[in-house]
Structures are given as structure tokens and as C-alpha cells.
Design a protein around this motif. Structure first.
Motif: not given
Length: 280
Positions: A90-97, A200-209
Motif C-alpha cells: 500500500p502506498l500509504e506505507f511503502v518504504e521510500l527507499d 505496521s500493525p496499523r497498516a495490517m489493520e487497514l490493508y491486511g485482508g
């Protein structure tokens, strides 16, 4: 018959690149197979491995000199910029590097190789440059934003280059397949594990499924994608036909996606894309 023309293929060790090398050699074309590991190229009388990491402009220039020295009376007809990687998440959390790495390989590296080999290609007179793009360069699916961005950028770069080189009779084409049945999909599950492992846990909560549902799509691509040989055939046409296409939509899936994205309202198309992902 001794070949009179040669082609350099980057990312030539596996998958689409390997199929391109086989297609060209089978048609009595001399091939320079550009790879990072020379031992990954199968021996063939018409195939010469060349060491090249596309992210190194210095290696690209060295590879061009190696090819020049090996050509002899053969002319370099074409360059296929096939090397590439795919960064997802997800672009919201992708590592910039990781995003930078995606662009470095799929865009900047392609230009570095093209710049290095253009002097040799100009000596041919009617040379061709081919970029392996993707339907992702037209239709940006969710969770492959870095990859889609790189392919959109690649398409734009190729379009500019095509018009810049036209006065010299040189052609530039992009190949746009959808799913291709290559061994890369065998590692898709591991790649999804890597993505979820860094979120992160928040990212998995939003996008994991939703990310998990993509495992099924990856398995389907391994068995249902078009054979790599179809992409190789399109590359051969782009290199040697009298009237090459600017873009090759390869396979029914790619053509349907391109047509749907052009004809359907974006809200309708977005819903269809998300529905397909949810099916897994």
C-alpha cells in the motif's frame, strides 16, 4: 548462415528475457544476453553472456564496449530493455527507499543502458529499441503502486524517445502484457510475506485482508498467464518488422483491460478492479 545482425537483451537469465533470447537465437540472430551472473545463461553458439547491472551506468558503458569489441562484422540491430523488478504494498506505507529502488531499476537503469548503447545502434542505420513495459503502465492496480508508477514513467520515456529518434529512422516500441506465466509467480507468496512482515500493525489493520486476497491472484497468474514466448514474439516483431507498433498489447487480458479502462467511467472500472481483487 552466419548472422549479420545482433540484439542485446537485458534481464536475459529467466522468464521473459530467457524466452526472448531463445526466440532470437532460433531465428539465427546473434544475441548478447545481459545479466548480473554470467553463469545463469545457457550455452548456445549464437548467445554471448554480458555482465550488466542496469543500475550501474559505468557497467552499462563497459557492456557497450564489450559488445562493440565482440561484434566484428555484425551490426547491433536492437536493444531490448527487459530487466526489471516489482515493488508492492500500500502506498500509504511503502518504504521510500524501496520506491526509489523501483524507479532506479525500471526507469533510470533503462535510460542508462539506452544511452550507453545508442552510439552502437546508430551505426546500424535502422536500429530498434524495445522496452518491456506492462498493462500496469496503463492500468494501475492497487498495491502495486511503485511498479505501476515505474511502468507509466517508462511508457512516457519511450514515447519521448520514439519521437526524438524518428529523424534517424530508429524505432522505439513498448511491450505491454498482463499476467505472464513465468517462475516469478512461484515466489509471489514469499514476496507477499515480506510485504506483510514489514507493515505496521496499523497498516495490517487497514490493508491486511486485501493483501492476503492477492495470494490467489498470484497463483492464478502462474497457471493462467500467457506464455513468455508470446512476449518474445512481439519483441521480435518490434525489432524486425517493416512497420513496428509503438505499443504491443499482448494477450487477451491486456487488451480487455486497456479497452475497459478506456471505455468505462472510472468509478465503474474502479469497482470492477476492487471486486476482482476481493475474489482472490
Amino acid at each position: 548462415m552466419t548472422p549479420t545482425e545482433a540484439v542485446l537483451v537485458t534481464g536475459a537469465s529467466t522468464g521473459i528475457g530467457e524466452a526472448m533470447v531463445e526466440n532470437l537465437a532460433d531465428n539465427n540472430i546473434r544475441v548478447f544476453a545481459a545479466v548480473r551472473d554470467l553463469s545463469s545463461v545457457a550455452e548456445h553458439p549464437l548467445v554471448t553472456p554480458v555482465r550488466l547491472d542496469v543500475t550501474s551506468a559505468a557497467e552499462a558503458l563497459e557492456a557497450a564496449e564489450t559488445v562493440r569489441a565482440a561484434l566484428g562484422d555484425t551490426k547491433l540491430r536492437g536493444l531490448i530493455n527487459n530487466a526489471g523488478i516489482a515493488v508492492g504494498g500500500p502506498l500509504e506505507f511503502v518504504e521510500l527507499d524501496e520506491f526509489r529502488k523501483q524507479l532506479e531499476v525500471n526507469v533510470i537503469g533503462q535510460l542508462a543502458v539506452t544511452q550507453a548503447f545508442l552510439p552502437l545502434l546508430r551505426e546500424h542505420g535502422k536500429a530498434r529499441i524495445v522496452f518491456t513495459s506492462s498493462i500496469g503502465g496503463r492500468v494501475a492496480a492497487p498495491f502495486i503502486g511503485p511498479y505501476a508508477a515505474s511502468k507509466h514513467a517508462l511508457n512516457g520515456m519511450a514515447e519521448s524517445l520514439r519521437r526524438e529518434l524518428k529523424p534517424w529512422g530508429m524505432g522505439v516500441s513498448v511491450l505491454a502484457p498482463a499476467s505472464v506465466a513465468t517462475p516469478i509467480w512461484d515466489k509471489a507468496g514469499d514476496q507477499i510475506d515480506e510485504i506483510t512482515g514489514t507493515l505496521s500493525p496499523r497498516a495490517m489493520e487497514l490493508y491486511g485482508g486485501t493483501i492476503e486476497s492477492m495470494r490467489g491472484m498470484a497463483k492464478g497468474a502462474r497457471t493462467g498467464g500467457i506464455p513468455a514466448s508470446k512476449v518474445a514474439e512481439a519483441a521480435h516483431h518490434a525489432l524486425f518488422s517493416r512497420r513496428p507498433k509503438a505499443e504491443y498489447l499482448i494477450g487477451t487480458e491486456a487488451k480487455m483491460m486497456a479497452t475497459a479502462s478506456n471505455l468505462l467511467p472510472y468509478r465503474t472500472f474502479d469497482k470492477a478492479v476492487l471486486k476482482e481483487i476481493a475474489k482472490g
